[in-house]
Design an enzyme around this catalytic site. Structure first.
Site, PDB file in Angstrom:
ATOM      1  N   GLY A  20       0.793  -1.228   0.000  1.00 35.83           N
ATOM      2  CA  GLY A  20       0.000   0.000   0.000  1.00 35.83           C
ATOM      3  C   GLY A  20       0.823   1.274   0.000  1.00 35.83           C
ATOM      4  N   SER A  21       2.162   1.164  -0.084  1.00 30.34           N
ATOM      5  CA  SER A  21       2.972   2.391   0.025  1.00 30.34           C
ATOM      6  C   SER A  21       2.971   3.193  -1.267  1.00 30.34           C
ATOM      7  CB  SER A  21       4.413   2.024   0.401  1.00 30.34           C
ATOM      8  OG  SER A  21       4.932   1.076  -0.507  1.00 30.34           O
ATOM      9  N   ASP A  22       2.969   4.493  -1.121  1.00 31.75           N
ATOM     10  CA  ASP A  22       3.012   5.380  -2.282  1.00 31.75           C
ATOM     11  C   ASP A  22       3.859   6.594  -1.933  1.00 31.75           C
ATOM     12  OD1 ASP A  22       1.351   7.573  -1.194  1.00 31.75           O
ATOM     13  OD2 ASP A  22      -0.344   6.219  -1.390  1.00 31.75           O
ATOM     14  N   TYR A  71      -3.223  -0.577   6.710  1.00 32.05           N
ATOM     15  CA  TYR A  71      -4.615  -0.587   6.247  1.00 32.05           C
ATOM     16  C   TYR A  71      -5.550  -0.866   7.432  1.00 32.05           C
ATOM     17  CZ  TYR A  71      -3.519  -0.454   1.210  1.00 32.05           C
ATOM     18  OH  TYR A  71      -3.129  -0.085  -0.048  1.00 32.05           O
ATOM     19  N   LYS A 129      -1.232  -0.890 -12.510  1.00 26.15           N
ATOM     20  CA  LYS A 129      -0.971   0.476 -12.044  1.00 26.15           C
ATOM     21  C   LYS A 129       0.337   0.500 -11.247  1.00 26.15           C
ATOM     22  CE  LYS A 129      -3.605   2.872  -8.976  1.00 26.15           C
ATOM     23  NZ  LYS A 129      -4.961   3.315  -8.584  1.00 26.15           N
ATOM     24  N   LYS A 144       3.029   2.896  -8.852  1.00 27.87           N
ATOM     25  CA  LYS A 144       3.174   4.095  -8.028  1.00 27.87           C
ATOM     26  C   LYS A 144       4.391   4.888  -8.480  1.00 27.87           C
ATOM     27  CE  LYS A 144      -0.247   3.502  -5.398  1.00 27.87           C
ATOM     28  NZ  LYS A 144      -1.282   4.509  -5.196  1.00 27.87           N
ATOM     29  N   ASP A 192       0.336   6.495 -10.704  1.00 28.53           N
ATOM     30  CA  ASP A 192      -0.382   7.129  -9.592  1.00 28.53           C
ATOM     31  C   ASP A 192       0.622   7.862  -8.695  1.00 28.53           C
ATOM     32  OD1 ASP A 192      -2.016   7.773  -7.479  1.00 28.53           O
ATOM     33  OD2 ASP A 192      -2.669   5.733  -7.029  1.00 28.53           O
ATOM     34  N   ASN A 210      -0.343  10.012  -6.096  1.00 26.63           N
ATOM     35  CA  ASN A 210      -0.892  10.295  -4.770  1.00 26.63           C
ATOM     36  C   ASN A 210      -0.635  11.717  -4.273  1.00 26.63           C
ATOM     37  OD1 ASN A 210      -0.515   7.121  -4.800  1.00 26.63           O
ATOM     38  ND2 ASN A 210      -2.155   7.645  -3.372  1.00 26.63           N
ATOM     39  N   GLU A 243      -2.753   9.464 -12.056  1.00 23.54           N
ATOM     40  CA  GLU A 243      -3.748   9.566 -10.986  1.00 23.54           C
ATOM     41  C   GLU A 243      -3.252  10.501  -9.896  1.00 23.54           C
ATOM     42  OE1 GLU A 243      -5.237   5.729  -9.945  1.00 23.54           O
ATOM     43  OE2 GLU A 243      -5.357   6.216  -7.823  1.00 23.54           O
ATOM     44  N   GLU A 255     -10.119   9.240  -5.086  1.00 22.41           N
ATOM     45  CA  GLU A 255     -10.066   8.524  -3.802  1.00 22.41           C
ATOM     46  C   GLU A 255     -10.056   9.483  -2.612  1.00 22.41           C
ATOM     47  OE1 GLU A 255      -6.343   6.480  -4.946  1.00 22.41           O
ATOM     48  OE2 GLU A 255      -5.555   7.046  -3.007  1.00 22.41           O
ATOM     49  N   ASP A 297     -15.280   6.267  -4.611  1.00 24.21           N
ATOM     50  CA  ASP A 297     -14.750   5.516  -3.472  1.00 24.21           C
ATOM     51  C   ASP A 297     -15.909   5.214  -2.520  1.00 24.21           C
ATOM     52  OD1 ASP A 297     -11.797   5.336  -1.746  1.00 24.21           O
ATOM     53  OD2 ASP A 297     -13.688   5.262  -0.652  1.00 24.21           O
ATOM     54  N   HIS A 311     -11.944   3.509  -7.276  1.00 21.31           N
ATOM     55  CA  HIS A 311     -10.798   3.260  -6.400  1.00 21.31           C
ATOM     56  C   HIS A 311     -11.160   2.095  -5.484  1.00 21.31           C
ATOM     57  CE1 HIS A 311      -8.625   4.146  -2.450  1.00 21.31           C
ATOM     58  NE2 HIS A 311      -7.671   3.813  -3.298  1.00 21.31           N
ATOM     59  N   ALA A 312     -10.232   1.162  -5.357  1.00 20.98           N
ATOM     60  CA  ALA A 312     -10.473   0.040  -4.436  1.00 20.98           C
ATOM     61  C   ALA A 312      -9.162  -0.299  -3.755  1.00 20.98           C
ATOM     62  CB  ALA A 312     -11.039  -1.144  -5.184  1.00 20.98           C
ATOM     63  N   GLU A 342     -10.455  -1.048  -9.869  1.00 20.63           N
ATOM     64  CA  GLU A 342      -9.168  -1.382  -9.257  1.00 20.63           C
ATOM     65  C   GLU A 342      -9.271  -2.660  -8.418  1.00 20.63           C
ATOM     66  OE1 GLU A 342      -7.523   1.693  -6.758  1.00 20.63           O
ATOM     67  OE2 GLU A 342      -5.568   0.699  -6.673  1.00 20.63           O
TER      68      GLU A 342
HETATM   69  C1  LIG Z   1      -2.301   4.491   0.741  1.00 21.46           C
HETATM   70  C2  LIG Z   1      -3.023   3.695  -0.278  1.00 21.46           C
HETATM   71  O1  LIG Z   1      -2.449   2.428  -0.398  1.00 21.46           O
HETATM   72  C3  LIG Z   1      -3.023   4.385  -1.662  1.00 21.46           C
HETATM   73  O2  LIG Z   1      -1.721   4.351  -2.129  1.00 21.46           O
HETATM   74  C4  LIG Z   1      -3.954   3.673  -2.611  1.00 21.46           C
HETATM   75  O3  LIG Z   1      -5.258   3.804  -2.183  1.00 21.46           O
HETATM   76  C5  LIG Z   1      -3.763   4.140  -4.031  1.00 21.46           C
HETATM   77  O4  LIG Z   1      -3.799   5.492  -4.187  1.00 21.46           O
HETATM   78  C6  LIG Z   1      -4.621   3.438  -5.045  1.00 21.46           C
HETATM   79  O5  LIG Z   1      -5.000   4.085  -6.005  1.00 21.46           O
HETATM   80  O6  LIG Z   1      -4.863   2.259  -4.864  1.00 21.46           O
HETATM   81 MG   LIG Z   2      -4.572   6.084  -6.037  1.00 21.48          MG
END
Ligand SMILES: C[C@H](O)[C@@H](O)[C@@H](O)[C@H](O)C(=O)O
Ligand SMILES: [Mg+2]
Length: 472
Positions: free
Chosen positions: A58-60, A68, A252, A254, A282, A284, A308, A337, A360, A387-388, A418
């Site tokens: 989940g890192s961006d 999570y 996708k 990051k 993406d 973020n 994104e 999102e 979302d 967004h999921a 997603e």
């Molecule tokens: C912090 C999260 O994992 C986000 O990085 C995530 O929701 C992401 O932007 C996405 O589009 O899935």
């Molecule tokens: Mg995103």
């Protein structure tokens, strides 16, 4: 106003189970008794966190160590039927969302499901427009996340009372009733109730075929699981090659922390997936407007379908400028999102500031507000690509996008939902992915219920998982 329900109906929809349900358990039979109004007698909310940051899932570029998490709501009714709902968070601060849910609880407890759904628009307004609490939003931030958690639980309860998965409850609803769930306040300049009704009535044609198609083929998905920002190139290659073997064709990646890393990682993925697969990137919210344009221009060689969240989620005109600058490169802008309400989406659409709408299920005010956005997106002919991911977001939003295809857009071009391959094992009705498609859920409800054991183990800070973490 929506007509009151007749005896034996919930909100005007007769209490019948859909064809493809699992057999009734005796417990369900008890709950489905038509006499019951399902009065909500209690609301419980729990802080459930998963230590995903340990492995950088989940890192961006902005959220480098997300755990999570969810504010998880359970509604108890006098009939024994329960409604489950949640809103998604990244760990710290979930306790604040819990406080906000508790502040809303008084507006919910004591109401019957029948009372709520026979005037759902009114109930949405009650929750979002309380004369004192609206000062905390309105319809944004923590209080709106709390509204989403509570309303998601109400929709789950409704779908369970009907014995249908939520998407099917929506698909079977009369267009008038769907419209009666939406609060049109602040959006009538682009979408009136009559126009919304007209869209839904027109889309009735071919509905049955589209439903059958979805049951057979499922809804197309893309994966974000291969390329979180904290993953090494080695990991990225391995996950990408596994995903290709499982039939994924849309990926996708990051980006946004370091341009040279982005160029290397994106080239690597593009090389692995080939020119005909789809790639999205993406950031973020990492960049300023001019920086976004120059950075993404450097990545144009890997032919991303969209960038994104290039900049602040609130900067509508900034997104419009980026959209305009990137259009000649064939790159669209996607966002949503962290787009906190229907008014924001309205302006993004009015300003041609996005080319992909990312609804979302836990950021907007539940199904009610998402319905408004789906209909506005249709009016502007902008594709919706939800967004999921996170925890539970895939489980929830699949219902909304199925409804969108069957009852609103009737279109799959440039559309996909997603998918992220984490934490599904904690749900009682986890998503089913087949050949990179979401297969329509069959169990009654909104797929929000978590396994009790998972909730107990991951509850913060008392659950075993967190006790162990704290001891380390
Ligand atoms: C912090 C999260 O994992 C986000 O990085 C995530 O929701 C992401 O932007 C996405 O589009 O899935
Ligand atoms: Mg995103």
């Amino acid at each position: 106003m929506f007509k009151p329900a007749r005896h034996g109906e919930v909100g005007g929809v007769s209490l019948q189970r859909s064809q493809q349900q699992k057999p009734l358990r005796s417990h369900d039979r008890l709950n489905l008794c038509a006499e019951m109004s399902h009065k909500i007698v209690n609301l419980r909310v729990r802080d459930v966190r998963f230590p995903t940051s340990l492995e950088q899932h989940g890192s961006d570029a902005m959220h480098t160590d997300p755990d999570y998490s969810a504010a998880y709501v359970v509604l108890d009714t006098d009939s024994g039927l329960k409604g489950f709902g949640l809103t998604f968070t990244l760990g710290k601060g979930t306790e604040i969302v819990l406080c906000a849910v508790k502040a809303l609880a008084g507006l919910v407890i004591g109401k019957s499901l029948q009372e709520i759904v026979s005037n759902f628009r009114g109930f949405y307004r009650l929750l979002t427009s309380d004369g004192q609490m609206r000062w905390l939003g309105p319809e944004k931030g923590v209080i709106h996340l709390a509204t989403a958690a509570v309303l998601n639980a109400v929709w789950d309860l409704w779908a369970r009372a009907e014995g249908k998965p939520l998407w099917k409850l929506l698909v079977d609803m009369d267009p008038k009733q769907i419209v009666s769930c939406i609060d049109f306040r602040y959006i009538t300049d682009v979408l009136t109730e009559e126009e919304a009704l007209d869209i839904l009535v027109k889309a009735q044609e071919g509905k049955k075929q589209r439903e059958d198609q979805m049951l057979k083929e499922g809804y197309p998905a893309y994966t974000t699981s291969c390329a979180w920002l904290g993953y090494s190139d080695q990991q990225l290659k391995q996950l990408c090659s596994d995903a290709l073997k499982s039939g994924w064709t849309r990926f996708k990646v990051k980006v946004g922390a370091d341009l040279e890393d982005d160029i290397r990682r994106c080239r690597l993925i593009r090389k692995m997936i080939g020119p005909s697969s789809t790639l999205m990137i993406d950031a973020n919210q990492r960049w300023d407007v001019a920086e976004a344009i120059s950075w993404v221009s450097r990545l144009a060689e890997v032919k991303p379908l969209w960038i994104e969240e290039p900049t602040s989620p609130d900067d509508i005109l900034g997104h419009a400028a980026i959209s305009k600058a990137l259009a000649p490169l064939g790159i669209g802008v996607a966002t949503g999102e962290q787009c906190h309400n229907r008014v924001m989406f309205k302006q993004f659409l009015q300003a041609s500031a996005l080319q992909f709408v990312q609804i979302d299920s836990c950021r907007l005010g539940s199904v009610n507000e998402n319905l408004a956005v789906l209909l506005m997106a249709y009016k502007f002919q902008v594709p919706v690509c939800p967004h999921a991911g996170g925890v539970g977001l895939c489980e929830l939003v699949q219902h909304l996008i199925l409804f969108d295809y069957i009852c609103v857009s009737a279109d799959l071009r440039n559309r996909m939902c997603e998918y992220v391959d984490h934490l599904h094992e904690h749900f009682t009705s986890p998503v089913v992915i087949q050949d990179a498609h979401y297969m329509p859920p069959k169990d009654p409800g909104y797929s929000c219920e978590m396994l009790e054991e998972s909730v107990n183990r991951h509850e913060y800070p008392e659950g075993d998982i967190w006790k162990q973490e704290i001891q380390k």
